[in-house]
Design a protein around this motif. Structure first.
Motif, PDB file in Angstrom:
ATOM      1  N   TYR A  88       5.772  49.140  35.513  1.00  0.00           N
ATOM      2  CA  TYR A  88       4.751  48.491  34.685  1.00  0.00           C
ATOM      3  C   TYR A  88       5.178  47.041  34.516  1.00  0.00           C
ATOM      4  O   TYR A  88       6.264  46.759  33.969  1.00  0.00           O
ATOM      5  CB  TYR A  88       4.661  49.186  33.328  1.00  0.00           C
ATOM      6  N   GLU A 104       1.546  57.735  28.075  1.00  0.00           N
ATOM      7  CA  GLU A 104       1.692  57.017  29.340  1.00  0.00           C
ATOM      8  C   GLU A 104       2.489  55.727  29.229  1.00  0.00           C
ATOM      9  O   GLU A 104       2.403  54.853  30.094  1.00  0.00           O
ATOM     10  CB  GLU A 104       0.317  56.703  29.937  1.00  0.00           C
ATOM     11  N   ASN A 105       3.304  55.559  28.186  1.00  0.00           N
ATOM     12  CA  ASN A 105       4.031  54.303  27.979  1.00  0.00           C
ATOM     13  C   ASN A 105       5.506  54.360  28.367  1.00  0.00           C
ATOM     14  O   ASN A 105       6.217  53.368  28.240  1.00  0.00           O
ATOM     15  CB  ASN A 105       3.910  53.860  26.523  1.00  0.00           C
ATOM     16  N   SER A 106       5.963  55.488  28.831  1.00  0.00           N
ATOM     17  CA  SER A 106       7.346  55.605  29.291  1.00  0.00           C
ATOM     18  C   SER A 106       7.342  55.506  30.817  1.00  0.00           C
ATOM     19  O   SER A 106       6.853  56.404  31.508  1.00  0.00           O
ATOM     20  CB  SER A 106       7.949  56.948  28.845  1.00  0.00           C
ATOM     21  N   HIS A 107       7.879  54.403  31.338  1.00  0.00           N
ATOM     22  CA  HIS A 107       7.864  54.111  32.764  1.00  0.00           C
ATOM     23  C   HIS A 107       9.293  54.198  33.323  1.00  0.00           C
ATOM     24  O   HIS A 107      10.241  54.449  32.581  1.00  0.00           O
ATOM     25  CB  HIS A 107       7.284  52.717  33.008  1.00  0.00           C
ATOM     26  N   SER A 162      11.514  53.976  28.475  1.00  0.00           N
ATOM     27  CA  SER A 162      11.640  53.643  29.898  1.00  0.00           C
ATOM     28  C   SER A 162      13.107  53.437  30.246  1.00  0.00           C
ATOM     29  O   SER A 162      13.822  52.706  29.561  1.00  0.00           O
ATOM     30  CB  SER A 162      10.847  52.377  30.217  1.00  0.00           C
ATOM     31  N   SER A 207       1.752  49.172  38.343  1.00  0.00           N
ATOM     32  CA  SER A 207       0.729  48.548  37.498  1.00  0.00           C
ATOM     33  C   SER A 207       1.022  47.056  37.396  1.00  0.00           C
ATOM     34  O   SER A 207       2.017  46.651  36.782  1.00  0.00           O
ATOM     35  CB  SER A 207       0.707  49.161  36.095  1.00  0.00           C
ATOM     36  N   GLY A 256       4.604  57.776  32.527  1.00  0.00           N
ATOM     37  CA  GLY A 256       3.758  56.613  32.783  1.00  0.00           C
ATOM     38  C   GLY A 256       3.774  56.177  34.227  1.00  0.00           C
ATOM     39  O   GLY A 256       3.373  56.923  35.128  1.00  0.00           O
ATOM     40  N   ASP A 257       4.233  54.937  34.489  1.00  0.00           N
ATOM     41  CA  ASP A 257       4.208  54.337  35.817  1.00  0.00           C
ATOM     42  C   ASP A 257       5.623  54.267  36.402  1.00  0.00           C
ATOM     43  O   ASP A 257       6.609  54.259  35.666  1.00  0.00           O
ATOM     44  CB  ASP A 257       3.652  52.910  35.749  1.00  0.00           C
ATOM     45  N   ILE A 281       4.368  61.144  39.247  1.00  0.00           N
ATOM     46  CA  ILE A 281       4.224  59.964  38.389  1.00  0.00           C
ATOM     47  C   ILE A 281       2.950  60.144  37.564  1.00  0.00           C
ATOM     48  O   ILE A 281       1.862  60.283  38.113  1.00  0.00           O
ATOM     49  CB  ILE A 281       4.142  58.691  39.253  1.00  0.00           C
ATOM     50  N   ALA A 295      10.017  48.895  33.179  1.00  0.00           N
ATOM     51  CA  ALA A 295       9.012  48.302  32.295  1.00  0.00           C
ATOM     52  C   ALA A 295       9.392  46.849  32.025  1.00  0.00           C
ATOM     53  O   ALA A 295      10.404  46.578  31.371  1.00  0.00           O
ATOM     54  CB  ALA A 295       8.914  49.078  30.986  1.00  0.00           C
TER      55      ALA A 295
END
Length: 425
Positions: A214, A179-182, A145, A245, A210-211, A239, A185
């Motif tokens: 987050y 989906e963990n790279s925002h 992120s 989130s 990701g988002d 996105i 974060a």
């Protein structure tokens, strides 16, 4: 006759029943008082349908007032032009004291082999000055992120800046397991502490795994949430999962942003554990384009669908302009002002007002289950069939609990009255 006058008249009935007709009549009269008591207490806010006379959509205005003070700084530290990667920035940043404005060169280009890691830092401003940040890390690693914040407070991320993500899925956007790279974060994974007083503005991000944001606190006991987060005047396009989130965060304000081409939800409220909480979260005056483009699940403008019993309280979705889609990627159903507040706990004080879309959809569009204190009003949603909202019997106040309480109070009061009458005889 007013409710107050009705309650008085029913009390007179009980007194007469005790005197004239004995216990059976008394119990019946006590029930009348119970219902009168319930009528005084049970006041639910009805869910109103779309208003044809509501004002037309208006542009999302820039945020004008701060919800909390800016970081306290006493120096400006220029970022060397030799800093051209995320890892070199983190190594250089370790020598920069708290209380600094970190001033990037104009229009710098930085390859993010890893994101900017702010851990245990306080009172910092990242003045990005038009930088372009090219994400290169894998999508399944939170540290990829661009702005990765842990256990920090009074952090301001100040654009303009462009974030170029590396998600190659340009159609359905979501890539399972990646989906963990925002963009932003706030992460408490591994028991790291929560962050507070975090502001992000002026970021233009696209092609994110990701988002856009987050937001989580410490993810182990004692489950401290992140708090006081302000996300405003940003743009996010393509996105992969959610625009916002809310996982474990209080006092969140998301306003005056533009989010378009979203894989799943515009705003997802989804605590991971029972001990987490989402309180005093507001999502207002944003522009939402297409969402629910992924094929795996139906997306929502606002969703709380999860199976934890975490506290979700004081949630406001208001004054947002939504484009939506004529057919979502999963079920093909149109998406406009789709909302689902549906989970195993009891969300409370939920407000959905004055949101607008021109995308017609079959009703019900908004689903509310087990909500205490619901306000739905002034939303503009064309319907091809059905009603705007659906609720279950437990939404609003808890009528059965109030009814039982009212009856018990009435019976107790009547019993005391009968006892006094017996003593007089």
């Amino acid at each position: 006759m007013s409710r107050r006058a009705t309650g008085k008249w029913d009390t007179i009935r009980v007194m007469r029943a005790v005197r004239r007709h004995g216990l059976v009549s008394f119990v019946a009269a006590a029930a009348i008082v119970g219902f009168a008591f319930v009528s005084l207490l049970t006041v639910d806010t009805p869910a109103k349908a779309a208003s044809p006379s509501a004002p037309p959509p208006s542009p999302a205005a820039s945020a004008s007032s701060r919800p909390f003070p800016p970081p306290v700084t006493n120096r400006t530290v220029p970022v060397p032009e030799s800093v051209t990667s995320g890892s070199s920035f983190n190594a250089w940043m370790s020598g920069v004291p708290d209380g600094s404005i970190v001033d990037f060169p104009q229009n710098a280009a930085i390859d993010l082999d890893t994101g900017f890691n702010l851990q245990g830092r306080n009172n910092l401003v990242l003045r990005l000055n038009g930088a372009t940040l090219r994400v290169q890390g894998p999508g399944d690693v939170p540290d990829s992120s661009p702005f990765f914040v842990r256990n920090s407070s009074h952090i301001e991320i100040d654009g303009p800046a462009t974030v170029l993500g590396n998600n190659p899925n340009a159609t359905t956007l979501f890539t399972p397991g990646q989906e963990n790279s925002h963009v932003l974060a706030l992460s408490g994974w591994g028991g790291q502490g929560p962050s507070s007083y975090v502001e992000m503005r002026g970021i233009d991000a696209r092609n994110v795994y990701g988002d856009f944001a987050y937001l989580e606190g410490r993810n182990v006991a004692p489950w401290e949430p992140s708090s006081y987060v302000w996300i405003h005047d940003n743009t996010g396009t393509s996105i992969g999962r959610n625009a916002i989130s809310s996982i474990d965060v209080t006092d969140l304000l998301v306003e005056s942003n533009t989010f378009d081409r979203i894989g799943l939800d515009a705003w997802d409220i989804e605590p991971n554990f029972d001990g987490q909480q989402v309180r005093r979260n507001t999502f207002r005056s944003n522009r939402i384009g297409a969402y629910s483009l992924m094929t795996q699940f139906d997306g929502w403008l606002l969703s709380t669908a999860n199976k934890t019993k975490a506290v979700i309280e004081d949630i406001t979705l208001t004054d947002n302009d939504v484009v939506g889609v004529a057919a979502n990627g999963h079920s093909g159903v149109p998406r406009g002002l789709q909302v689902q507040i549906d989970r195993s706990g009891r969300p409370s004080q939920v407000t959905v007002t004055n949101n607008r879309t021109a995308q017609a959809a079959p009703g019900p569009v908004m689903h509310f289950v087990n909500v205490d204190g619901l306000t739905v009003d002034g939303n503009v949603q064309p319907l091809t069939s059905g009603d705007l909202t659906t609720t279950n019997a437990e939404t609003g106040l808890r009528p059965l609990l109030i009814l039982g309480t009212g009856l018990l109070i009435a019976v107790a009061a009547g019993g005391l009255l009968a006892w006094r009458l017996r003593r007089r005889r």
